[in-house]
Write an enzyme that holds these catalytic residues in place. Sequence first.
Site, PDB file in Angstrom:
ATOM      1  N   LYS A 228      26.919 -11.180  74.954  1.00  0.00           N
ATOM      2  CA  LYS A 228      28.331 -11.347  75.305  1.00  0.00           C
ATOM      3  C   LYS A 228      29.185 -10.292  74.604  1.00  0.00           C
ATOM      4  CE  LYS A 228      32.067 -14.688  74.835  1.00  0.00           C
ATOM      5  NZ  LYS A 228      32.459 -16.071  74.598  1.00  0.00           N
ATOM      6  N   GLU A 234      20.824  -8.315  66.006  1.00  0.00           N
ATOM      7  CA  GLU A 234      19.440  -8.518  66.460  1.00  0.00           C
ATOM      8  C   GLU A 234      19.226  -7.882  67.840  1.00  0.00           C
ATOM      9  OE1 GLU A 234      21.420 -10.857  65.238  1.00  0.00           O
ATOM     10  OE2 GLU A 234      20.312 -12.386  64.094  1.00  0.00           O
ATOM     11  N   GLY A 290      29.100 -18.547  74.515  1.00  0.00           N
ATOM     12  CA  GLY A 290      27.709 -18.100  74.563  1.00  0.00           C
ATOM     13  C   GLY A 290      26.745 -19.215  74.938  1.00  0.00           C
ATOM     14  N   ARG A 291      26.902 -20.381  74.316  1.00  0.00           N
ATOM     15  CA  ARG A 291      25.952 -21.483  74.564  1.00  0.00           C
ATOM     16  C   ARG A 291      26.211 -22.192  75.884  1.00  0.00           C
ATOM     17  NH1 ARG A 291      29.078 -21.973  70.247  1.00  0.00           N
ATOM     18  NH2 ARG A 291      30.611 -23.641  70.046  1.00  0.00           N
ATOM     19  N   GLU A 376      25.606 -26.136  67.608  1.00  0.00           N
ATOM     20  CA  GLU A 376      26.595 -25.078  67.383  1.00  0.00           C
ATOM     21  C   GLU A 376      27.975 -25.564  67.844  1.00  0.00           C
ATOM     22  OE1 GLU A 376      25.525 -20.623  67.392  1.00  0.00           O
ATOM     23  OE2 GLU A 376      26.670 -20.835  69.237  1.00  0.00           O
ATOM     24  N   HIS A 407       1.538 -37.984  68.953  1.00  0.00           N
ATOM     25  CA  HIS A 407       0.428 -37.818  68.011  1.00  0.00           C
ATOM     26  C   HIS A 407       0.872 -37.045  66.773  1.00  0.00           C
ATOM     27  CE1 HIS A 407      -2.425 -39.464  70.908  1.00  0.00           C
ATOM     28  NE2 HIS A 407      -1.607 -38.913  71.795  1.00  0.00           N
ATOM     29  N   LYS A 531      25.789 -13.723  58.688  1.00  0.00           N
ATOM     30  CA  LYS A 531      25.720 -12.391  59.319  1.00  0.00           C
ATOM     31  C   LYS A 531      26.296 -11.335  58.382  1.00  0.00           C
ATOM     32  CE  LYS A 531      26.571 -13.834  64.114  1.00  0.00           C
ATOM     33  NZ  LYS A 531      27.506 -13.725  65.233  1.00  0.00           N
TER      34      LYS A 531
END
Length: 567
Positions: A228, A234, A290-291, A376, A407, A531
């Site tokens: 965005k 990253e 973003g999410r 978030e 399990h 960050k």
Amino acid sequence: MNAIEDGARSAPNKGGGGRREGRTRLNQLPEWTALGKHREQLGEAHLRELFAADPQRAENYTAQVGDLHIDYSKQLVTDETLALLRDLAAATDVFGLRDAMFRGEKINATEDRAVLHTALRAPRDAVIEVDGENVVPKVHAVLDKMSAFAERVRSGEWTGHTGKPIKNVVNIGIGGSDLGPAMAYEVLRSYTDRNMTFRFVSNVDGADLHEAVRDLDPAETLFVIASKTFTTIETITNATSARNWLLTGLQAGQDAVAKHFVALSTNAENVAEFGIDTANMFEFWDWVGGRYSFDSAIGLSLMIAVGPEHFREMLDGFRLVDEHFRTAPAESNVPLLLGLLGVWYGGFSGAQSHAVLPYSHYLSKFTAYLQQLDMESNGKSVDRDGNPVEWQTGPVVWGTPGTNGQHAYYQLIHQGTKVIPADFIGFAKPVGDLLPGLVAQHDLLMANFFAQTQALAFGKTPDEVRAEGVPEELVAHKTFRGNHPTTTILAAELTPFVLGQLIALYEHKVFVQGAVWNIDSFDQWGVELGKVLAKRVEPALTEGAEVEGLDASSRALVAKYRSLRGR
Ligand code: F6P
């Protein structure tokens, strides 16, 4: 008229949809106090008793939205609980904030932004304005551009620098620019072009990109750079490494980039600076969080995988639930109900987490996707006015597909000491293209699905254990207290349409909770500090630079790291 349709009783949504100054604090509302008293009265009430008292409970506590059949009868609630929760929603003006969101008001106050992911799936003729401009034509222009591009790649018409058609698509992005498309690609695998390879790279650990490209031919590979902001370290680092890999592999110059890189972003300037032709940029806007973005241009890799038609079917699913949330009355509004249930357990039963347990292998990344969506959004400890909250906000969201979890960690849900509300998501039919011999396994999968929610709700009493002849000293160990709340979400089949419905359901559930808790669900300042510090620490690792303000523990760890690296 129900109170919730009547607007807020304690304080209307005063801040133009953003801040809601002057409202009574949540835990001082009479509706909150009433819920607290009601919780005390319920005491140790058991689901066994609630079902015994109401033979119609299963039918009465079932809702339908689109293809989703939602059974909440195994929730620790009564009619009174639900009515009190709806009163709380009215008092906190959940529907007022909802309407402000759909109208495009700037309800993300700390970033002064509208919150309009719902516009991403609005029909072509809808009118939704932000700052006086109808955004719907822009949304459809991008969708059309994505569709045309996806078709060109899928058909082989779009070729790489050497003239070879594209066979591999590598999406590079992180957070909301990765989790959505990566999750949905897994969910819709049976709808994907199986002759193509799709990979999703997010981690700045070079191993991620290495594993994604090591067996690919650069001449046949398209990189989709999803960011965005187009500043995320990253993503830009991985995109730069991918560009080096491509140009080295092709033994080509910068001009090769145009055929092998496209960008999904709101930041044309940085995209151009990176060397991507802005004609190959697919745009979205600051009013898409973003999410909440994977049904925007961020879905391009998915669209290439499943084709534009299936992508649009998924958008239809989102839209169906948007309309339900926007128009259904409180009593039958499913996102409202699910949101309020979370408020109930967090606020009055001490629940700290929420498990989402899909009984579908294809939903293996679904809970990871929801983690960002929910945590978030609602991982906040100050209200919209910046005051500390004195109530639980967003839960820890966790879970993996059944039956694997059975399990591993279900023991703790069944017999541990914690309150863990859980959603079970399952489908009547197996996914279409399973090998014929494997289709029969679906009934076994679903037998587990139904068995688990029964065991969690009803448990096994000491008397039932004794009746099986269990020696007295083991009775306590083999007793299941039960009374663990679950919601069952059942649909006929996991299609693109159903996936859109499921995601919108959770988006709006998270919205409801943020509205009740009076927090800004659409900012994420909490990720910033890490960050900034990472940028400061990096020179200490590489050059041994002195980093001002580094604490003693971190300083020692950095020194150890450098010595382990032989520096
Ligand atoms: O750091 C968190 C975050 O800002 C998320 O909200 C977002 O989804 C992610 O980083 C990626 O951001 P971008 O799409 O700008 O690269």
